[in-house]
Design a protein around this motif. Structure first.
Motif, PDB file in Angstrom:
ATOM      1  N   GLN A 157      -4.083  14.152 -21.460  1.00  8.11           N
ATOM      2  CA  GLN A 157      -3.858  14.389 -20.037  1.00  8.11           C
ATOM      3  C   GLN A 157      -3.219  13.167 -19.385  1.00  8.11           C
ATOM      4  O   GLN A 157      -3.654  12.039 -19.589  1.00  8.11           O
ATOM      5  CB  GLN A 157      -5.197  14.691 -19.372  1.00  8.11           C
ATOM      6  N   THR A 158      -2.183  13.414 -18.613  1.00  5.20           N
ATOM      7  CA  THR A 158      -1.523  12.308 -17.927  1.00  5.20           C
ATOM      8  C   THR A 158      -2.031  12.235 -16.490  1.00  5.20           C
ATOM      9  O   THR A 158      -1.800  13.144 -15.696  1.00  5.20           O
ATOM     10  CB  THR A 158       0.004  12.507 -17.931  1.00  5.20           C
ATOM     11  N   ALA A 159      -2.718  11.167 -16.168  1.00  2.05           N
ATOM     12  CA  ALA A 159      -3.286  11.024 -14.818  1.00  2.05           C
ATOM     13  C   ALA A 159      -2.241  10.468 -13.853  1.00  2.05           C
ATOM     14  O   ALA A 159      -2.154  10.884 -12.707  1.00  2.05           O
ATOM     15  CB  ALA A 159      -4.516  10.121 -14.864  1.00  2.05           C
ATOM     16  N   VAL A 160      -1.481   9.493 -14.337  1.00  3.47           N
ATOM     17  CA  VAL A 160      -0.398   8.936 -13.530  1.00  3.47           C
ATOM     18  C   VAL A 160       0.854   8.955 -14.398  1.00  3.47           C
ATOM     19  O   VAL A 160       0.816   8.535 -15.549  1.00  3.47           O
ATOM     20  CB  VAL A 160      -0.718   7.490 -13.087  1.00  3.47           C
ATOM     21  N   ASN A 161       1.941   9.466 -13.839  1.00  2.91           N
ATOM     22  CA  ASN A 161       3.112   9.749 -14.665  1.00  2.91           C
ATOM     23  C   ASN A 161       4.342   9.008 -14.143  1.00  2.91           C
ATOM     24  O   ASN A 161       4.970   9.416 -13.173  1.00  2.91           O
ATOM     25  CB  ASN A 161       3.349  11.266 -14.665  1.00  2.91           C
ATOM     26  N   GLY A 162       4.674   7.894 -14.785  1.00  3.21           N
ATOM     27  CA  GLY A 162       5.894   7.164 -14.450  1.00  3.21           C
ATOM     28  C   GLY A 162       6.050   6.850 -12.968  1.00  3.21           C
ATOM     29  O   GLY A 162       7.063   7.146 -12.360  1.00  3.21           O
ATOM     30  N   LEU A 163       5.053   6.212 -12.428  1.00  2.39           N
ATOM     31  CA  LEU A 163       5.047   5.957 -10.984  1.00  2.39           C
ATOM     32  C   LEU A 163       5.905   4.744 -10.626  1.00  2.39           C
ATOM     33  O   LEU A 163       5.760   3.662 -11.194  1.00  2.39           O
ATOM     34  CB  LEU A 163       3.601   5.708 -10.537  1.00  2.39           C
ATOM     35  N   ASN A 164       6.840   4.963  -9.705  1.00  2.00           N
ATOM     36  CA  ASN A 164       7.617   3.846  -9.153  1.00  2.00           C
ATOM     37  C   ASN A 164       7.315   3.762  -7.668  1.00  2.00           C
ATOM     38  O   ASN A 164       7.709   4.623  -6.898  1.00  2.00           O
ATOM     39  CB  ASN A 164       9.112   4.071  -9.359  1.00  2.00           C
ATOM     40  N   LEU A 165       6.613   2.721  -7.308  1.00  5.78           N
ATOM     41  CA  LEU A 165       6.120   2.629  -5.945  1.00  5.78           C
ATOM     42  C   LEU A 165       6.397   1.229  -5.409  1.00  5.78           C
ATOM     43  O   LEU A 165       6.298   0.244  -6.146  1.00  5.78           O
ATOM     44  CB  LEU A 165       4.607   2.889  -5.957  1.00  5.78           C
ATOM     45  N   LYS A 166       6.806   1.175  -4.136  1.00 10.20           N
ATOM     46  CA  LYS A 166       7.009  -0.129  -3.517  1.00 10.20           C
ATOM     47  C   LYS A 166       6.276  -0.149  -2.198  1.00 10.20           C
ATOM     48  O   LYS A 166       6.480   0.732  -1.358  1.00 10.20           O
ATOM     49  CB  LYS A 166       8.498  -0.373  -3.269  1.00 10.20           C
ATOM     50  N   VAL A 167       5.420  -1.143  -2.022  1.00 10.74           N
ATOM     51  CA  VAL A 167       4.751  -1.297  -0.733  1.00 10.74           C
ATOM     52  C   VAL A 167       5.182  -2.636  -0.164  1.00 10.74           C
ATOM     53  O   VAL A 167       5.161  -3.654  -0.864  1.00 10.74           O
ATOM     54  CB  VAL A 167       3.214  -1.248  -0.889  1.00 10.74           C
ATOM     55  N   LYS A 168       5.625  -2.601   1.106  1.00  9.46           N
ATOM     56  CA  LYS A 168       6.145  -3.836   1.699  1.00  9.46           C
ATOM     57  C   LYS A 168       5.041  -4.619   2.356  1.00  9.46           C
ATOM     58  O   LYS A 168       4.038  -4.074   2.819  1.00  9.46           O
ATOM     59  CB  LYS A 168       7.229  -3.487   2.719  1.00  9.46           C
ATOM     60  N   GLU A 169       5.262  -5.904   2.425  1.00  6.67           N
ATOM     61  CA  GLU A 169       4.277  -6.791   3.021  1.00  6.67           C
ATOM     62  C   GLU A 169       4.085  -6.437   4.496  1.00  6.67           C
ATOM     63  O   GLU A 169       5.051  -6.234   5.229  1.00  6.67           O
ATOM     64  CB  GLU A 169       4.760  -8.235   2.905  1.00  6.67           C
ATOM     65  N   GLY A 170       2.835  -6.341   4.906  1.00  6.11           N
ATOM     66  CA  GLY A 170       2.522  -6.127   6.305  1.00  6.11           C
ATOM     67  C   GLY A 170       2.533  -4.689   6.769  1.00  6.11           C
ATOM     68  O   GLY A 170       2.371  -4.412   7.945  1.00  6.11           O
ATOM     69  N   GLU A 171       2.669  -3.750   5.854  1.00 12.39           N
ATOM     70  CA  GLU A 171       2.687  -2.355   6.299  1.00 12.39           C
ATOM     71  C   GLU A 171       1.382  -1.638   5.939  1.00 12.39           C
ATOM     72  O   GLU A 171       0.607  -2.104   5.113  1.00 12.39           O
ATOM     73  CB  GLU A 171       3.887  -1.604   5.717  1.00 12.39           C
ATOM     74  N   ILE A 172       1.176  -0.513   6.601  1.00 14.40           N
ATOM     75  CA  ILE A 172       0.077   0.364   6.213  1.00 14.40           C
ATOM     76  C   ILE A 172       0.695   1.539   5.487  1.00 14.40           C
ATOM     77  O   ILE A 172       1.521   2.257   6.048  1.00 14.40           O
ATOM     78  CB  ILE A 172      -0.718   0.853   7.438  1.00 14.40           C
ATOM     79  N   PHE A 173       0.323   1.670   4.230  1.00 16.38           N
ATOM     80  CA  PHE A 173       0.925   2.705   3.396  1.00 16.38           C
ATOM     81  C   PHE A 173      -0.117   3.778   3.118  1.00 16.38           C
ATOM     82  O   PHE A 173      -1.190   3.488   2.601  1.00 16.38           O
ATOM     83  CB  PHE A 173       1.427   2.087   2.089  1.00 16.38           C
ATOM     84  N   GLY A 174       0.169   5.001   3.478  1.00 15.44           N
ATOM     85  CA  GLY A 174      -0.758   6.111   3.245  1.00 15.44           C
ATOM     86  C   GLY A 174      -0.429   6.809   1.944  1.00 15.44           C
ATOM     87  O   GLY A 174       0.705   7.211   1.711  1.00 15.44           O
ATOM     88  N   PHE A 175      -1.444   6.940   1.114  1.00 15.69           N
ATOM     89  CA  PHE A 175      -1.264   7.503  -0.215  1.00 15.69           C
ATOM     90  C   PHE A 175      -1.865   8.905  -0.187  1.00 15.69           C
ATOM     91  O   PHE A 175      -3.072   9.055  -0.030  1.00 15.69           O
ATOM     92  CB  PHE A 175      -2.014   6.602  -1.184  1.00 15.69           C
ATOM     93  N   LEU A 176      -1.039   9.926  -0.293  1.00 15.88           N
ATOM     94  CA  LEU A 176      -1.537  11.296  -0.150  1.00 15.88           C
ATOM     95  C   LEU A 176      -1.425  12.047  -1.464  1.00 15.88           C
ATOM     96  O   LEU A 176      -0.627  11.693  -2.327  1.00 15.88           O
ATOM     97  CB  LEU A 176      -0.716  12.042   0.911  1.00 15.88           C
ATOM     98  N   GLY A 177      -2.184  13.098  -1.562  1.00 18.51           N
ATOM     99  CA  GLY A 177      -2.099  13.926  -2.753  1.00 18.51           C
ATOM    100  C   GLY A 177      -3.369  14.707  -2.947  1.00 18.51           C
ATOM    101  O   GLY A 177      -4.425  14.280  -2.509  1.00 18.51           O
ATOM    102  N   PRO A 178      -3.266  15.873  -3.596  1.00 24.96           N
ATOM    103  CA  PRO A 178      -4.457  16.705  -3.812  1.00 24.96           C
ATOM    104  C   PRO A 178      -5.450  16.020  -4.766  1.00 24.96           C
ATOM    105  O   PRO A 178      -5.123  15.004  -5.370  1.00 24.96           O
ATOM    106  CB  PRO A 178      -3.880  17.971  -4.449  1.00 24.96           C
TER     107      PRO A 178
END
Ligand SMILES: Nc1ncnc2c1ncn2[C@@H]1O[C@H](COP(=O)(O)OP(=O)(O)OP(=O)(O)O)[C@@H](O)[C@H]1O
Ligand SMILES: [Mg+2]
Lengths: 319, 250
Positions: free
Chosen positions: B19-40
């Motif tokens: 089972q693949t829980a996370v699949n080839g994730l490319n994510l960038k979060v910038k300094e000083g931001e609030i990043f909302g991570f959504l998903g079922p």
């Protein structure tokens, strides 16, 4: 280091203030008090009129009073201390969700397991030292025996061996608490292994020895077979930490014993020696005799801890 | 707003068996931001956070947090990052103060320093009156507040909050959202939070990422996502509408 010390401090506080520690301590203190009292009464009756025994003080620990001696008691029930202190070390933190919290702090992951193990060992040491001191004080007051320098050394070595012995069981319990997610399973598994290693091995040793080298009682008994039988029995029973420990402490706490081997396995000269010269063995010689046992005991303790360490470091922690 | 990237993942993958829980994730979060991570449920949000902290080993790919590789420099990463797990637990025989003291101890804070900090944080999360209460007697929401206080002890630069408002009453949730926003504005803390409450996410996030079945299917500001799905128009779309649209198309 900072993480290790923080975990160690917290775990030690938890142990020393827990009900299980108080109950264990009360139980052991009570039993040791009774056994040494019995030993003291026994000594008084038997030593009356004798000019001097060489090591009256050690007899407080090694004389079986009514049931068993202090030393035998530690061999039998010491493991329980280790098991009780360790059986839920890791899996309880897992189920209550504190493990992930602790290891997401800036510490090395091994600080958790090292801290827990060290705190357990310290608790064990505190318990054993306290008991030895209580019995010693009791001996001084009640029987009036004063320990000599050599006796103090022997007691010290005995303490060290005992701490390792009980720490082995602590390590085993911690290993089970890592392997099994449920506390009920880990406690059951550790008690089962304790009963097996401590009580079934001696039985098993008999069986193995009798299968490999059966002594034919109908015909003439051959001495070689008897020897072989005894040797196998001894070898197999050494796989029990309890027997290993009993052997290791035997000549330390009882200087009159000169070997860990049973009578049947002694060579003729050895037998002659121990019969003819009823003088105690010097401390150095006592140590030499049980050295392999001591090393083996320390080795299994370290191996057991090393396995827990590796398994814990490789495990994924999600809660 | 600063544009420095503080969290970056390249092809980050986690497999459990087949089972693949996370699949080839490319994510960038910038300094000083609030990043909302959504998903079922089961999308792989928690797994991603664990890999970013070095608590879980990626099967493939790698991550950078505060310029560090969490796999090799886990301890340093954890110095900068405060992580609130989704079901935070406590030692039941400790009270709130003792619990915080232990966390302070693990972070190497001095006694005096820790005491002041704890006092301040208890006020901040509204647990002053419960300071001496055993955590076993805490309600779900009180535990959540205490968890937030514990995370803030180390003065983090980055916060990973896994469903932080779960179990909070409406007032508590609003307080926490305000707290997160003020931490973000005043102390410039970067926040990566996962949540199922889209209103709250919309209220505080600068950007959001939508993850389904281990893959990131959308990333960007709410406006840009709306534009992508509905085109430019007068109407303001809520995050809920956008999310559902993405979800149905996936
Ligand atoms: N130890 C494990 N062994 C096998 N599969 C696992 C394990 N832990 C998680 N998974 C699987 O990984 C996937 C991602 O789980 P994860 O907890 O990251 O989801 P999530 O996005 O946090 O969900 P939720 O919103 O419910 O918290 C799920 O399908 C889950 O079943
Ligand atoms: Mg989750």
């Amino acid at each position: 280091m900072q993480g290790l010390y923080a975990v160690f401090k917290k775990e030690l506080q938890d142990h020393l203030s827990s009900y299980r520690f108080v109950i264990l301590f009360a139980l052991i203190a009570m039993v040791s008090f009774i056994t040494s009292y019995m030993a003291a009464v026994h000594m008084r009756e038997n030593l009356e009129g004798l000019a001097s025994t060489r090591f009256p003080f050690l007899m407080l620990f090694s004389t079986p009073g009514a049931m068993f001696s202090m030393v035998q008691f530690v061999a039998f029930f010491g493991p329980l201390i280790g098991l009780i202190l360790g059986f839920d070390a890791i899996n309880r933190e897992r189920t209550q969700g504190t493990l992930i919290k602790v290891i997401s702090q800036p510490i090395y992951r091994d600080a958790v397991i090292n801290g827990k193990f060290l705190a357990g060992v310290t608790t064990i040491a505190v318990m054993l030292v306290a008991i030895v001191l209580v019995i010693s004080g009791f001996g001084l007051a009640f029987v009036g025996v004063v320990p000599g320098v050599e006796e103090i050394w022997r007691l010290f070595i005995y303490l060290i061996i005992s701490i390792f012995y009980i720490s082995f069981w602590l390590g085993l319990a911690i290993l089970f608490s890592i392997l099994f997610k449920s506390i009920a399973t880990s406690s059951l598994a550790s008690v089962a292994l304790w009963i097996f290693l401590s009580f079934f091995i001696s039985l098993g040793a008999e069986v193995v020895a009798n299968t490999v080298a059966p002594i034919d009682r109908k015909n003439e008994v051959q001495p070689e077979v008897v020897l072989e039988n005894a040797r196998i029995k001894e070898l197999v029973s050494l796989s029990s930490p309890m027997i290993l420990y009993s052997n290791a402490t035997a000549t330390i706490i009882d200087p009159m014993r000169k070997t860990t081997r049973s009578l049947i396995l002694m060579g003729p000269m050895e037998e002659l020696l121990s019969a003819r010269f009823q003088s105690p063995l010097p401390l150095g010689q006592s140590i030499v005799i049980v050295f392999p046992h001591i090393i083996a005991l320390i080795a299994i303790t370290l191996i057991c801890f090393a396995i827990s360490y590796v398994v814990f470091m490789l495990q994924e922690v999600r809660t | 707003m600063e544009t420095e990237t503080i969290i970056e993942t390249t092809n980050l993958t986690k497999r459990y068996g087949h089972q693949t829980a996370v699949n080839g994730l490319n994510l960038k979060v910038k300094e000083g931001e609030i990043f909302g991570f959504l998903g079922p449920n089961g999308a792989g949000k928690t797994t991603t956070l664990l890999m970013l902290l070095g608590l879980s080993r990626p099967s493939k790919g790698h991550a950078t947090v505060c310029g560090l590789n969490p796999l090799r420099m886990a301890r340093e990463v954890k110095r900068h990052v405060g992580y609130l797990p989704e079901n935070v637990g406590f030692y039941e025989d400790m009270d709130a103060v003792q619990s915080l003291e232990y966390v302070a101890d693990l972070n190497g804070l001095k006694k005096v320093e820790a005491r002041e900090k704890i006092d301040e944080l208890l006020g901040l999360v509204g647990l002053k009156d419960q300071a001496g209460k055993k955590t076993a007697a805490f309600s779900r929401g009180m535990k959540q507040r205490l968890g937030v206080a514990e995370v803030l002890i180390k003065d983090p630069e980055v916060l990973f909050l896994d469903e932080p408002t779960l179990g909070l009453d409406p007032e508590g949730a609003i307080q926490l959202i305000n707290l997160i926003q003020s931490l973000n504005e005043e102390k410039e803390i970067t926040v990566l939070l996962s949540s199922h409450n889209l209103h709250q996410v919309q209220k505080m996030s600068h950007r959001v990422g939508i993850m389904i079945d281990g893959s990131l299917i959308a990333e960007g500001s709410i406006d840009s996502l709306a534009e992508e799905k509905f085109g430019v128009g007068e109407k303001e779309y809520s995050l809920e509408e956008i999310y559902m649209k993405y979800f149905q198309e996936a």
